[in-house]
Design a protein around this motif. Sequence first.
Motif, PDB file in Angstrom:
ATOM      1  N   VAL A   1       0.868  -1.368   0.052  1.00 15.65           N
ATOM      2  CA  VAL A   1       0.069   0.089  -0.088  1.00 15.65           C
ATOM      3  C   VAL A   1       0.824   1.246  -0.068  1.00 15.65           C
ATOM      4  CG1 VAL A   1      -1.564   1.460   1.453  1.00 15.65           C
ATOM      5  CG2 VAL A   1      -1.827  -1.181   1.054  1.00 15.65           C
ATOM      6  N   VAL A   2       0.636   2.192  -0.954  1.00 19.52           N
ATOM      7  CA  VAL A   2       1.569   3.199  -1.230  1.00 19.52           C
ATOM      8  C   VAL A   2       0.687   4.594  -0.796  1.00 19.52           C
ATOM      9  CG1 VAL A   2       3.174   2.063  -2.687  1.00 19.52           C
ATOM     10  CG2 VAL A   2       1.085   3.307  -3.815  1.00 19.52           C
ATOM     11  N   VAL A   3      -0.643   4.587  -0.779  1.00 22.61           N
ATOM     12  CA  VAL A   3      -1.523   5.840  -0.689  1.00 22.61           C
ATOM     13  C   VAL A   3      -2.628   5.297  -0.449  1.00 22.61           C
ATOM     14  CG1 VAL A   3      -2.129   5.874  -3.221  1.00 22.61           C
ATOM     15  CG2 VAL A   3      -1.936   7.994  -1.999  1.00 22.61           C
ATOM     16  N   GLU A   4      -3.375   6.245   0.353  1.00 22.36           N
ATOM     17  CA  GLU A   4      -4.601   6.270   0.468  1.00 22.36           C
ATOM     18  C   GLU A   4      -5.596   7.305  -0.159  1.00 22.36           C
ATOM     19  OE1 GLU A   4      -7.677   6.102   4.623  1.00 22.36           O
ATOM     20  OE2 GLU A   4      -5.724   6.653   4.813  1.00 22.36           O
ATOM     21  N   VAL A   5      -6.481   6.961  -0.839  1.00 26.17           N
ATOM     22  CA  VAL A   5      -7.461   8.104  -1.506  1.00 26.17           C
ATOM     23  C   VAL A   5      -8.884   7.863  -0.891  1.00 26.17           C
ATOM     24  CG1 VAL A   5      -5.793   7.775  -3.454  1.00 26.17           C
ATOM     25  CG2 VAL A   5      -7.884   6.431  -3.344  1.00 26.17           C
ATOM     26  N   GLU A   6      -9.329   9.095  -1.307  1.00 22.53           N
ATOM     27  CA  GLU A   6     -10.988   8.899  -1.060  1.00 22.53           C
ATOM     28  C   GLU A   6     -11.620   9.369  -2.006  1.00 22.53           C
ATOM     29  OE1 GLU A   6     -13.880  11.493   2.298  1.00 22.53           O
ATOM     30  OE2 GLU A   6     -12.336  12.482   1.017  1.00 22.53           O
ATOM     31  N   THR A   7     -12.735   8.515  -2.499  1.00 20.40           N
ATOM     32  CA  THR A   7     -13.407   8.498  -3.711  1.00 20.40           C
ATOM     33  C   THR A   7     -14.813   9.315  -3.197  1.00 20.40           C
ATOM     34  OG1 THR A   7     -14.598   6.495  -3.528  1.00 20.40           O
ATOM     35  CG2 THR A   7     -12.513   6.486  -4.463  1.00 20.40           C
TER      36      THR A   7
ATOM     37  N   LYS B   1     -17.389   7.653  -2.744  1.00 14.66           N
ATOM     38  CA  LYS B   1     -18.072   6.506  -1.745  1.00 14.66           C
ATOM     39  C   LYS B   1     -17.349   6.198  -0.595  1.00 14.66           C
ATOM     40  CE  LYS B   1     -20.551   4.758  -5.684  1.00 14.66           C
ATOM     41  NZ  LYS B   1     -21.142   3.533  -6.618  1.00 14.66           N
ATOM     42  N   ALA B   2     -15.901   6.157  -0.314  1.00  9.89           N
ATOM     43  CA  ALA B   2     -15.428   5.812   0.664  1.00  9.89           C
ATOM     44  C   ALA B   2     -13.752   5.952   0.429  1.00  9.89           C
ATOM     45  CB  ALA B   2     -15.660   4.171   0.610  1.00  9.89           C
ATOM     46  N   ALA B   3     -13.124   5.770   1.606  1.00  8.41           N
ATOM     47  CA  ALA B   3     -11.569   5.728   1.741  1.00  8.41           C
ATOM     48  C   ALA B   3     -11.120   4.522   1.232  1.00  8.41           C
ATOM     49  CB  ALA B   3     -11.178   6.176   3.030  1.00  8.41           C
ATOM     50  N   VAL B   4      -9.892   4.400   0.455  1.00  6.99           N
ATOM     51  CA  VAL B   4      -9.449   3.208  -0.277  1.00  6.99           C
ATOM     52  C   VAL B   4      -8.009   3.450  -0.232  1.00  6.99           C
ATOM     53  CG1 VAL B   4      -9.358   1.706  -1.928  1.00  6.99           C
ATOM     54  CG2 VAL B   4     -11.333   2.998  -1.625  1.00  6.99           C
ATOM     55  N   GLU B   5      -7.431   2.059   0.208  1.00  6.24           N
ATOM     56  CA  GLU B   5      -5.830   2.057   0.141  1.00  6.24           C
ATOM     57  C   GLU B   5      -5.570   1.294  -1.007  1.00  6.24           C
ATOM     58  OE1 GLU B   5      -4.973  -0.119   3.838  1.00  6.24           O
ATOM     59  OE2 GLU B   5      -4.819   1.864   4.810  1.00  6.24           O
ATOM     60  N   LEU B   6      -4.704   1.932  -1.868  1.00  4.34           N
ATOM     61  CA  LEU B   6      -4.114   1.541  -3.199  1.00  4.34           C
ATOM     62  C   LEU B   6      -2.758   0.720  -2.999  1.00  4.34           C
ATOM     63  CD1 LEU B   6      -5.137   4.389  -5.330  1.00  4.34           C
ATOM     64  CD2 LEU B   6      -6.365   2.488  -4.620  1.00  4.34           C
ATOM     65  N   PRO B   7      -2.623  -0.442  -3.399  1.00  5.70           N
ATOM     66  CA  PRO B   7      -1.302  -1.172  -3.360  1.00  5.70           C
ATOM     67  C   PRO B   7      -0.753  -0.940  -4.859  1.00  5.70           C
ATOM     68  CG  PRO B   7      -3.262  -2.845  -3.879  1.00  5.70           C
ATOM     69  CD  PRO B   7      -3.918  -1.515  -3.584  1.00  5.70           C
ATOM     70  N   ILE B   8       0.558  -0.974  -4.697  1.00  9.10           N
ATOM     71  CA  ILE B   8       1.271  -0.740  -6.023  1.00  9.10           C
ATOM     72  C   ILE B   8       1.615  -2.077  -6.846  1.00  9.10           C
ATOM     73  CG2 ILE B   8       3.620  -0.643  -5.375  1.00  9.10           C
ATOM     74  CD1 ILE B   8       4.101   1.772  -7.268  1.00  9.10           C
ATOM     75  N   PRO B   9       1.389  -2.302  -8.041  1.00  9.19           N
ATOM     76  CA  PRO B   9       1.614  -3.536  -8.745  1.00  9.19           C
ATOM     77  C   PRO B   9       2.991  -3.692  -9.123  1.00  9.19           C
ATOM     78  CG  PRO B   9       0.636  -2.061 -10.335  1.00  9.19           C
ATOM     79  CD  PRO B   9       0.959  -1.263  -9.147  1.00  9.19           C
ATOM     80  N   PHE B  10       3.933  -3.396  -8.837  1.00  8.93           N
ATOM     81  CA  PHE B  10       5.373  -3.814  -9.149  1.00  8.93           C
ATOM     82  C   PHE B  10       6.204  -3.376  -8.107  1.00  8.93           C
ATOM     83  CE2 PHE B  10       3.769  -0.197 -11.911  1.00  8.93           C
ATOM     84  CZ  PHE B  10       4.335   1.090 -11.181  1.00  8.93           C
ATOM     85  N   ASP B  11       7.552  -3.833  -8.376  1.00  8.17           N
ATOM     86  CA  ASP B  11       8.549  -3.392  -7.242  1.00  8.17           C
ATOM     87  C   ASP B  11       9.472  -2.183  -7.953  1.00  8.17           C
ATOM     88  OD1 ASP B  11       7.751  -5.831  -5.955  1.00  8.17           O
ATOM     89  OD2 ASP B  11       9.444  -7.223  -6.969  1.00  8.17           O
ATOM     90  N   GLY B  12      10.393  -1.606  -6.796  1.00  9.54           N
ATOM     91  CA  GLY B  12      11.402  -0.681  -7.439  1.00  9.54           C
ATOM     92  C   GLY B  12      11.232   0.227  -6.296  1.00  9.54           C
ATOM     93  N   THR B  13      11.744   1.384  -6.438  1.00  9.37           N
ATOM     94  CA  THR B  13      12.344   2.613  -5.714  1.00  9.37           C
ATOM     95  C   THR B  13      11.404   3.711  -6.224  1.00  9.37           C
ATOM     96  OG1 THR B  13      14.557   1.684  -5.217  1.00  9.37           O
ATOM     97  CG2 THR B  13      13.973   4.027  -5.083  1.00  9.37           C
ATOM     98  N   VAL B  14      10.770   4.447  -5.167  1.00 12.64           N
ATOM     99  CA  VAL B  14       9.924   5.474  -5.435  1.00 12.64           C
ATOM    100  C   VAL B  14      10.897   6.615  -6.109  1.00 12.64           C
ATOM    101  CG1 VAL B  14       8.478   7.379  -4.721  1.00 12.64           C
ATOM    102  CG2 VAL B  14       8.243   4.942  -3.832  1.00 12.64           C
ATOM    103  N   ARG B  15      10.593   7.220  -7.271  1.00 11.74           N
ATOM    104  CA  ARG B  15      11.277   8.109  -8.073  1.00 11.74           C
ATOM    105  C   ARG B  15      10.670   9.689  -7.600  1.00 11.74           C
ATOM    106  NH1 ARG B  15      12.472  10.184 -13.409  1.00 11.74           N
ATOM    107  NH2 ARG B  15      14.557  10.416 -13.501  1.00 11.74           N
ATOM    108  N   GLU B  16       9.216   9.551  -7.697  1.00 13.47           N
ATOM    109  CA  GLU B  16       8.522  10.867  -7.625  1.00 13.47           C
ATOM    110  C   GLU B  16       6.999  10.708  -7.223  1.00 13.47           C
ATOM    111  OE1 GLU B  16       7.870  15.142 -10.270  1.00 13.47           O
ATOM    112  OE2 GLU B  16       8.753  13.199 -11.412  1.00 13.47           O
ATOM    113  N   LEU B  17       6.572  11.488  -6.437  1.00 12.96           N
ATOM    114  CA  LEU B  17       5.271  11.542  -6.234  1.00 12.96           C
ATOM    115  C   LEU B  17       4.618  12.731  -6.820  1.00 12.96           C
ATOM    116  CD1 LEU B  17       5.273  11.191  -2.276  1.00 12.96           C
ATOM    117  CD2 LEU B  17       5.154   9.436  -3.844  1.00 12.96           C
ATOM    118  N   LEU B  18       3.731  12.242  -7.915  1.00 10.85           N
ATOM    119  CA  LEU B  18       3.213  13.331  -8.792  1.00 10.85           C
ATOM    120  C   LEU B  18       2.178  14.437  -8.243  1.00 10.85           C
ATOM    121  CD1 LEU B  18       3.138  11.189 -11.907  1.00 10.85           C
ATOM    122  CD2 LEU B  18       5.142  12.530 -11.055  1.00 10.85           C
ATOM    123  N   TRP B  19       1.605  14.013  -7.008  1.00  9.34           N
ATOM    124  CA  TRP B  19       0.419  14.872  -6.538  1.00  9.34           C
ATOM    125  C   TRP B  19       0.756  14.966  -5.070  1.00  9.34           C
ATOM    126  CZ3 TRP B  19      -3.009  16.890  -9.802  1.00  9.34           C
ATOM    127  CH2 TRP B  19      -3.170  16.200 -11.194  1.00  9.34           C
ATOM    128  N   ALA B  20       0.351  16.034  -4.537  1.00  8.46           N
ATOM    129  CA  ALA B  20       0.347  16.347  -3.042  1.00  8.46           C
ATOM    130  C   ALA B  20      -0.915  15.785  -2.363  1.00  8.46           C
ATOM    131  CB  ALA B  20       0.493  17.792  -2.671  1.00  8.46           C
TER     132      ALA B  20
END
Length: 477
Positions: A41-47, A49-68
């Motif tokens: 899980v890398v981020v929690e978002v609110e739609t 309808k609800a708050a949802v935790e999003l898992p990332i589908p691949f391995d690696g190193t975070v290079r940049e967060l594109l949104w605040a």
Amino acid sequence: MAAAPQRYREFKMPDVGEGLTEAEILKWHVQPGDTVSDGQVVVEVETAKAAVELPIPFDGTVRELLWAEGDTVDVGSPIITVDTTPGAPEEAPAAPAPAPAPQAAAEPAPEAAGEPEPAPAPAAEQPAARQPVLVGYGVSTAATKRRPRKPVAAVPEPAPAPEAAPAPPAPAAPAGGGRPLAKPPVRKLAKDLGIDLRAVRPTGPDGTVTREDVQAAAAPAPEAAPAPAPQPDQAVPGQQPAERPGERRVPIRGVRKATAQAMVDSAFTAPHVTEFITVDVTRTMKLVARLKDDPDLAGVRINPLLIIARALLLALRRNPDAHAAWDETNQEIVYKETVNLGIAAATPRGLLVPNIKDAGRKSLAELATALSDLVTTAREGRTTPADMQGGTVTITNVGVFGVDSGTPILNPGESAILAVGAIKAQPWVHKGKVKPRQVTTLALSFDHRLIDGALGSRLLADVAAVLEHPRRLLTWG
């Protein structure tokens, strides 16, 4: 030969619910430089309808967060970039192809006035050229035919002239280019007003200047009215209003935005009817106390809402025509056998209405467990979009706030909603005598397209009858 795997991969905002178009970034769980793995899980978002935790589908190193955090992102937009081969040397950007050397221009021969240009050379004499086409369709290798260019002497560009105000449209020239056409009285009026008829745009037949044309030319140009100053409470388009003393502004988004839109759609689509009934629930409260001491229900949360939910489910079984939906597109009434019972829950992010799937087939203990889990999950912000979908009828317990009753608004697509007021000790005529009894008021709102007054009244009366004599919980089947 297989293509090399892409090094920098973007994780895009998925559609975490049915048909959702955007989500708000609530909280990042990683930062640039962190190592992530598939399923983390890398981020929690609110739609909406609800708050949802999003898992990332691949391995690696975070290079940049594109949104605040706090940003609203459209579904399908990249939200994070990951380096899938950390430690590998950075790829050097491909060097641009060298530009072809310009061909030396031949010394132009003097041209006589009116001399035709030389004919273009045959296509065979022209070198083959690559013609770029639309991206994704490759490059054409067909030869292109070009006319030989004549050399042009370089001419210095003139300095840009200062921008002038647009000139007024020129008046139409009189027919034949001579004296303007006008009748003697019009000429005299023009002379008295000092108007040159040649500067007047004629509107009469055959280009004749009329009296109105002269008067229009003599009238002063109207001055542009100044824009009215915005009032203190008036919004200026394109400008964020500033907070005034004693005010606090919060953007409308997420659950609050979706709830507001749903309530407006419901209120102005389904014709609401609300009926009320006041009922003695003293026996129900005694049943709640006995169930709390039942060893078979040990560890299960028992409260009046459980009995009220069970009473509504039994009443719907006795009045199945009240459990339906209106299909506007196909002009049909859809009668439903499975009851997905919604429970309105107040949460820090706003009102949520998750529902218990197939609640009508659950035992009392199973229904109690489902109610407890539903309320806890909603208050902790762990309600999933699936929990919010498919509701058919709803209960809203306004009594927990000390409110006696209300006129609830239907959830879109549902046929009815039951509001439960506060349970209070009140004087009540019981067995011919005035006694203090536990009393509450129920309010049932229903879609009058689906449920007429008689059916709605029977449904509400049956709920009240079960609560007044809860033994019917065992006898109704």
